[in-house]
Write an enzyme that holds these catalytic residues in place. Structure first.
Site, short mmCIF file in Angstrom:
data_model
loop_
_atom_site.label_atom_id
_atom_site.label_comp_id
_atom_site.label_asym_id
_atom_site.label_seq_id
_atom_site.Cartn_x
_atom_site.Cartn_y
_atom_site.Cartn_z
CG ASP B 20 -2.01 1.03 1.16
OD1 ASP B 20 -2.38 1.43 0.04
OD2 ASP B 20 -2.51 1.45 2.21
CG HIS B 211 -5.92 0.99 6.12
ND1 HIS B 211 -5.03 0.14 5.50
CD2 HIS B 211 -5.76 2.18 5.50
CE1 HIS B 211 -4.37 0.78 4.55
NE2 HIS B 211 -4.81 2.02 4.53
CG HIS B 213 -4.46 6.91 4.85
ND1 HIS B 213 -4.15 7.17 3.53
CD2 HIS B 213 -4.49 5.56 4.95
CE1 HIS B 213 -4.00 6.03 2.88
NE2 HIS B 213 -4.20 5.04 3.71
CB CYS B 244 -3.08 11.64 0.77
SG CYS B 244 -4.86 11.80 0.59
#
Lengths: 306, 306
Positions: B20, B211, B213, B244
């Site tokens: 990822d 998960h 950010h 991002c």
């Protein structure tokens, strides 16, 4: 499942960027830039801005223009502009500069106190008696700032009892507000709650503030944990101004934009306009010639830019 | 005063940096560097590393060497190496590559699903039926990843019911683990708890993962808030790898080092050696020619350097 823990509905954010932040930047920032920064912050809606330090320019050249800054900023009604005052000379300068609050300080770590000012914690606090009395006489707010409340670069762990002891000493000097500071950013949430709860046994919780550094990325988690135990005053620094003197290249003060984003998400009122703070952060980061250290600030700026 | 909320005693940290993270870096990283990174992470003690994506290299050139990476990494006993599998072709490749877990994915945002893959959420999940069945047949773990569970770059808010619906669909496909992902990093702690609680009505909480950010700096606060409601699996990316895509220049995945520092401070076991992770983070940051995005990682490295 903690659905029943109520968080404070309003919190006070003390913007410390112009003083605590810029004092810990390598580059000295000219008075006119500081003035513009403070003015931008005032219009964003902060009720308390730490703007000056009346300390010898020999020791802290970054703060040499404090009187000039305090004289030139636009004074917004209801905004308290704070100044650090290490001694009576500093107090007199702060009074002359029309500071609304003077800040005295001490450490919760005996090793830190000895290393930095070569005296015990107790002695260092006692030295502020004159400043404390003078503040009361002149009707200035008195704030006590306790460094290394969660850990010390020299001694490592700091006992809860040591924090409690300094809080008691600051209270006895007549402080209106007492900062519990994680100077080196080592705290984690449960430790934060334990320290805050212990401090609240010595001083009204409404007058305790959390001053967190983001050195290990824990600041927002610690602020959230502090809210859970009722802390309702937090310090932060626009654009994350200020590094960590004990870990070169590491992050210092938690960024105001990140804190405001958190409060917005939690539905907690601050009275502060995040967009104006983002602009102020971009302004000072641009002056310093670098990317700002606020994640929310950078994300919002990036989103604006499309 | 939440002294009685027990946090999980152990958590599983899924290291997603090699997949990822690196998939969202501008620069493609050569296979040998990825192999070294995965090997370093394996020796740090992770039990689960997302290492590959078997997707068309036309669409995701960063992942073109996935088979080569999976073939060359040192397999540590007990470590599950995961691979994204968008379709049966991907599944076959993952099987051949000896992935221990295959990952299917969908969005909780209808707008995101339409914009990105031009079909409804329901359709997109249904397309994974073949992969899900094949995973069961071959005894591979099946993980479902739900993006935009806390907010969407196109539609903004995402209803709790939409998250619940996708969790139910993933469960019905036979997923062993389901990720609730804040793809754009907008969540705050109380929202996080609400979403996690709702998801836990559809799927055993022990199989739900967070998960997060760090785009707005909220990731660690959200992880702490997730622990409070019983979530015990978290994704993170060494050195904060991965940006991002919806806010250029903004931060992406939460950094593993910051998460591990948090867990250590909370006394929660992960079985992972933070020092080795810091080294791995320095290794990949150095390769990418930049400062790592982990605050704890940078602070620990700075402290080591004296």
């Amino acid at each position: 499942m903690n659905s029943n823990i109520a968080l404070p509905k309003h919190v006070k954010i003390v913007e410390v960027g112009p003083r605590d932040g810029l004092q810990n930047e390598k580059e000295s920032v000219p008075a006119e830039v500081k003035i513009e920064l403070v003015n931008r912050l005032s219009s964003a809606g902060f009720r308390n801005i730490e703007a000056a330090s009346f300390v010898s320019p020999k020791w802290v050249p970054q703060m040499a223009t404090s009187a000039e800054v305090m004289a030139a900023i636009e004074r917004h009604p209801g905004v308290v502009y704070s100044a650090l005052t290490p001694n009576m000379q500093g107090f007199d300068a702060a009074l002359a500069a029309k500071a609304g609050e003077v800040v005295i300080f001490g450490s919760a770590s005996e090793a830190f106190s000895q290393k930095n000012i070569n005296c015990s914690i107790a002695e260092s606090i006692a030295r502020f008696e004159g400043v404390a009395k003078a503040a009361k006489q002149h009707g200035l707010r008195l704030r006590g700032s306790i460094s290394c409340a969660f850990g010390c670069p020299y001694q490592g762990e700091v006992p809860l009892a040591a924090v409690a002891d300094v809080v008691g000493r600051m209270r006895d000097l007549g402080c209106d507000e007492i900062d519990i500071a994680d100077t080196i950013g080592v705290a984690t949430p449960r430790q934060t709650q334990a320290v805050m709860r212990r401090a609240a046994q010595e001083f009204a919780i409404g007058g305790l503030s959390g001053h967190f550094h983001d050195t290990y990325g824990q600041a927002l988690a610690n602020i959230y944990a502090s809210l859970e135990v009722g802390i309702a005053i937090f310090h932060s620094s626009v654009s994350g101004l200020g590094g960590c003197p004990y870990a070169k290249g590491a992050t210092g003060n938690v960024a105001t934009e990140d804190v405001l984003y958190l409060m917005q998400g939690l539905g907690i009122e601050t009275g502060i306009d995040l967009d104006i703070v983002v602009d102020a952060g971009q302004f000072i980061a641009q002056f310093l010639g670098r990317k700002g250290a606020s994640r929310a600030g950078n994300a919002i700026a990036a989103k604006r830019a499309g």
